[in-house]
Design a protein around this motif. Structure first.
Motif, PDB file in Angstrom:
ATOM      1  N   TRP A 215       0.860  -1.299  -0.062  1.00  0.00           N
ATOM      2  CA  TRP A 215      -0.173  -0.031  -0.120  1.00  0.00           C
ATOM      3  C   TRP A 215       0.622   1.285  -0.249  1.00  0.00           C
ATOM      4  N   LEU A 216       0.403   2.160  -0.768  1.00  0.00           N
ATOM      5  CA  LEU A 216       1.556   3.459  -1.118  1.00  0.00           C
ATOM      6  C   LEU A 216       0.583   4.252   0.046  1.00  0.00           C
ATOM      7  N   ASN A 217       1.468   5.166   0.790  1.00  0.00           N
ATOM      8  CA  ASN A 217       1.004   5.995   1.779  1.00  0.00           C
ATOM      9  C   ASN A 217       0.787   7.243   1.094  1.00  0.00           C
ATOM     10  N   PHE A 218      -0.261   7.856   1.824  1.00  0.00           N
ATOM     11  CA  PHE A 218      -0.721   9.219   1.747  1.00  0.00           C
ATOM     12  C   PHE A 218      -0.662  10.085   3.196  1.00  0.00           C
ATOM     13  N   PRO A 219       0.667  10.174   3.553  1.00  0.00           N
ATOM     14  CA  PRO A 219       0.557  10.599   5.064  1.00  0.00           C
ATOM     15  C   PRO A 219       0.000  12.251   5.052  1.00  0.00           C
ATOM     16  N   PRO A 220      -0.718  12.571   6.124  1.00  0.00           N
ATOM     17  CA  PRO A 220      -1.217  13.849   6.494  1.00  0.00           C
ATOM     18  C   PRO A 220      -0.499  14.886   6.343  1.00  0.00           C
ATOM     19  N   GLU A 221       0.791  14.794   6.681  1.00  0.00           N
ATOM     20  CA  GLU A 221       1.907  15.760   6.826  1.00  0.00           C
ATOM     21  C   GLU A 221       2.409  16.345   5.792  1.00  0.00           C
ATOM     22  N   ASP A 222       2.081  15.439   4.611  1.00  0.00           N
ATOM     23  CA  ASP A 222       2.600  16.034   3.374  1.00  0.00           C
ATOM     24  C   ASP A 222       1.516  16.782   2.697  1.00  0.00           C
ATOM     25  N   HIS A 239      -7.042   9.325   5.691  1.00  0.00           N
ATOM     26  CA  HIS A 239      -7.763   8.340   6.465  1.00  0.00           C
ATOM     27  C   HIS A 239      -6.798   7.173   6.917  1.00  0.00           C
ATOM     28  N   LYS A 240      -6.812   7.027   8.426  1.00  0.00           N
ATOM     29  CA  LYS A 240      -5.724   5.934   8.789  1.00  0.00           C
ATOM     30  C   LYS A 240      -6.508   4.633   8.644  1.00  0.00           C
ATOM     31  N   GLN A 241      -6.069   3.811   7.886  1.00  0.00           N
ATOM     32  CA  GLN A 241      -6.919   2.611   7.791  1.00  0.00           C
ATOM     33  C   GLN A 241      -6.094   1.521   8.819  1.00  0.00           C
ATOM     34  N   THR A 242      -6.749   0.766   9.546  1.00  0.00           N
ATOM     35  CA  THR A 242      -6.254  -0.153  10.490  1.00  0.00           C
ATOM     36  C   THR A 242      -6.832  -1.657  10.103  1.00  0.00           C
ATOM     37  N   THR A 243      -7.491  -1.700   8.950  1.00  0.00           N
ATOM     38  CA  THR A 243      -7.862  -3.210   8.544  1.00  0.00           C
ATOM     39  C   THR A 243      -8.127  -3.341   7.379  1.00  0.00           C
ATOM     40  N   GLY A 244      -7.714  -4.589   6.714  1.00  0.00           N
ATOM     41  CA  GLY A 244      -7.507  -4.743   5.301  1.00  0.00           C
ATOM     42  C   GLY A 244      -6.456  -5.965   4.845  1.00  0.00           C
ATOM     43  N   ALA A 245      -6.238  -6.058   3.506  1.00  0.00           N
ATOM     44  CA  ALA A 245      -5.184  -6.726   3.243  1.00  0.00           C
ATOM     45  C   ALA A 245      -3.664  -6.315   3.592  1.00  0.00           C
ATOM     46  N   GLY A 246      -2.946  -6.909   4.359  1.00  0.00           N
ATOM     47  CA  GLY A 246      -1.793  -6.273   4.630  1.00  0.00           C
ATOM     48  C   GLY A 246      -1.758  -5.139   5.651  1.00  0.00           C
ATOM     49  N   ILE A 247      -2.846  -4.893   6.294  1.00  0.00           N
ATOM     50  CA  ILE A 247      -2.848  -3.876   7.046  1.00  0.00           C
ATOM     51  C   ILE A 247      -3.484  -4.324   8.434  1.00  0.00           C
ATOM     52  N   PRO A 252      -0.667   0.119  10.357  1.00  0.00           N
ATOM     53  CA  PRO A 252      -1.920   1.084   9.499  1.00  0.00           C
ATOM     54  C   PRO A 252      -1.187   1.761   8.319  1.00  0.00           C
ATOM     55  N   VAL A 253      -2.193   2.095   7.610  1.00  0.00           N
ATOM     56  CA  VAL A 253      -1.478   3.045   6.259  1.00  0.00           C
ATOM     57  C   VAL A 253      -2.604   4.064   6.271  1.00  0.00           C
ATOM     58  N   TRP A 254      -2.162   5.194   5.740  1.00  0.00           N
ATOM     59  CA  TRP A 254      -2.568   6.447   5.411  1.00  0.00           C
ATOM     60  C   TRP A 254      -3.056   6.366   3.831  1.00  0.00           C
ATOM     61  N   LEU A 255      -4.505   6.271   3.780  1.00  0.00           N
ATOM     62  CA  LEU A 255      -5.267   6.206   2.462  1.00  0.00           C
ATOM     63  C   LEU A 255      -6.267   7.507   2.407  1.00  0.00           C
ATOM     64  N   LEU A 256      -6.812   7.475   1.160  1.00  0.00           N
ATOM     65  CA  LEU A 256      -7.656   8.727   0.922  1.00  0.00           C
ATOM     66  C   LEU A 256      -9.195   8.290   1.394  1.00  0.00           C
ATOM     67  N   GLY A 257      -9.671   8.864   2.477  1.00  0.00           N
ATOM     68  CA  GLY A 257     -10.895   9.087   2.980  1.00  0.00           C
ATOM     69  C   GLY A 257     -11.840   9.679   1.865  1.00  0.00           C
ATOM     70  N   TYR A 258     -13.016   9.029   1.852  1.00  0.00           N
ATOM     71  CA  TYR A 258     -14.028   9.779   0.886  1.00  0.00           C
ATOM     72  C   TYR A 258     -15.430   9.106   1.545  1.00  0.00           C
ATOM     73  N   ARG A 259     -16.554   9.364   0.625  1.00  0.00           N
ATOM     74  CA  ARG A 259     -18.007   9.029   1.193  1.00  0.00           C
ATOM     75  C   ARG A 259     -18.524   8.201   0.278  1.00  0.00           C
TER      76      ARG A 259
END
Length: 376
Positions: A215-222, A239-247, A252-259
């Motif tokens: 998973w490629l990270n999208f850190p909020p500090e960037d 969005h800080k993801q803590t569940t999923g494949a390899g997570i 955890p991994v920082w991903l894109l949160g959306y609705r």
């Protein structure tokens, strides 16, 4: 606005649905009947729409019919034609608001749509583990997947690339006819990276394959990266993801949160009607919170605030303020999003006045006009 999340034309008068109001309960008044559009039967969107409808019907004196459709136009057209009052929608709201993709035709154009509630979700981009990529920038020159006829996936992929300072010109675009084909191409070493939902079965299959996944990270500090990403899609947030494949919690991994999905309507729908439905759904939450693995994320505190694919409806904002959820930051996002809506609608009118071709040539002309006259 960058909030951390852990875990149109024409204007329509949409008034008086359901004839007479249902009996008030817990200070809520609903029409005696409603029609909601939603994704096709069997989809997560349809399942959640049905669960929410059943919970509301179980608590209040109203009847709700969920109208399924497998296309963006099929979900929004009933709202525009006033055959349905509300819809459980996804990125078609963004495209409709912007007058792009299916909504770039002369008979559609920018739609004055509004969000009422939106379930927080997450999405990101995976790279095959054998690439040894550690950031989106490492995808330069790599094979990145796109899907014909899937603008929702493709525009998110553009946003991922933008975060890393890339465009489609910096990668090898590989086009497929279906989303499932991307997964197979990763496994068979015909593709290097693709957009992915972390909890999907496709992610698990790639994780278990000989190539594995990263998973490629999208850190909020960037903040510079996030500015570039949200210039493409204004509805994203960290969005800080803590569940999923390899997570997991330890990785955890920082991903894109959306609705997804979003309960939506047109701006012309009355404030009172929207306020009451949002309030009814909030009061019915215990009746549907366990309907799916993600249904608990409909909790109003997180679902009634930006970002989202279109501005929020005044009726929803009224309820959010009443409950103490609406912040100055949320209002700033709303003001900017409304200004964007005004700019897009003005540009559409100006482009129409300047165009002297036929309907077939309009989408290309509008696309060029947007690029020249509308800043991100």
């Amino acid at each position: 606005m960058l909030r951390l999340l852990v875990k149109a034309l024409p204007t329509l008068a949409i008034l008086g649905f359901g004839a007479t109001a249902a009996l008030a309960q817990d200070d809520v008044e609903l029409p005696r009947s409603m029609i909601w559009s939603a994704y096709d039967v069997g989809s997560g969107g349809y399942t959640e729409a049905s669960a929410i409808a059943n919970a509301v019907q179980g608590k209040f004196d109203t009847r709700i019919r969920v109208l399924p459709s497998g296309t963006s136009i099929g979900r929004l057209l009933p709202l525009r034609e006033q055959r349905a009052q509300f819809g459980f929608l996804s990125n078609e709201l963004f495209f409709a608001s912007e007058g792009t993709e299916e909504f770039a035709t002369p008979d559609w154009g920018p739609q004055d749509v509004r969000v009422m509630l939106g379930r927080p979700a997450s999405v990101g981009i995976i790279a095959a583990a054998d690439l040894n990529a550690t950031s989106v920038a490492d995808l330069r020159g790599k094979r990145v997947g796109f899907v014909k006829g899937n603008p929702s996936l493709n525009i998110k992929t553009d946003a991922y690339l933008a975060f890393g300072g890339l465009t489609r010109d910096d990668v090898e675009e590989v086009w497929f006819g279906s989303y499932g084909a991307l997964k197979d191409a990763i496994i068979s070493n015909q593709l290097d990276a693709m957009g992915m939902v972390p909890t999907s079965s496709f992610a698990r299959e790639i994780e278990a394959s000989s190539r594995g996944l990263t998973w490629l990270n999208f850190p909020p500090e960037d903040t510079a990266g996030w500015k570039k990403a949200t210039d493409v899609i204004s509805f994203a947030e960290p969005h800080k993801q803590t569940t999923g494949a390899g997570i997991d919690e330890d990785h955890p991994v920082w991903l894109l949160g959306y609705r997804y999905p979003m309960l939506a309507t047109y701006a012309a729908t009355s404030e009172e009607e929207v306020y009451n439905l949002v309030k009814a759904i909030d009061q019915s939450f215990d009746g549907f919170r366990e309907a799916t693995a993600e249904a608990a994320n409909w909790a109003t505190e997180g679902a009634i605030v930006p970002p989202a694919d279109a501005p929020f409806h005044d009726g929803a904002i009224r309820y959010a303020k009443e409950m103490g959820y609406w912040t100055d930051e949320a209002q700033a996002w709303q003001d900017a999003r409304l200004a964007r809506v005004d700019a897009v609608q003005a540009a559409w009118a100006e482009a129409q006045a300047a165009y002297d071709g036929d309907d077939a040539g309009w989408p290309e002309f509008w696309g060029s006009w947007r690029a020249e006259h509308l800043a991100n």
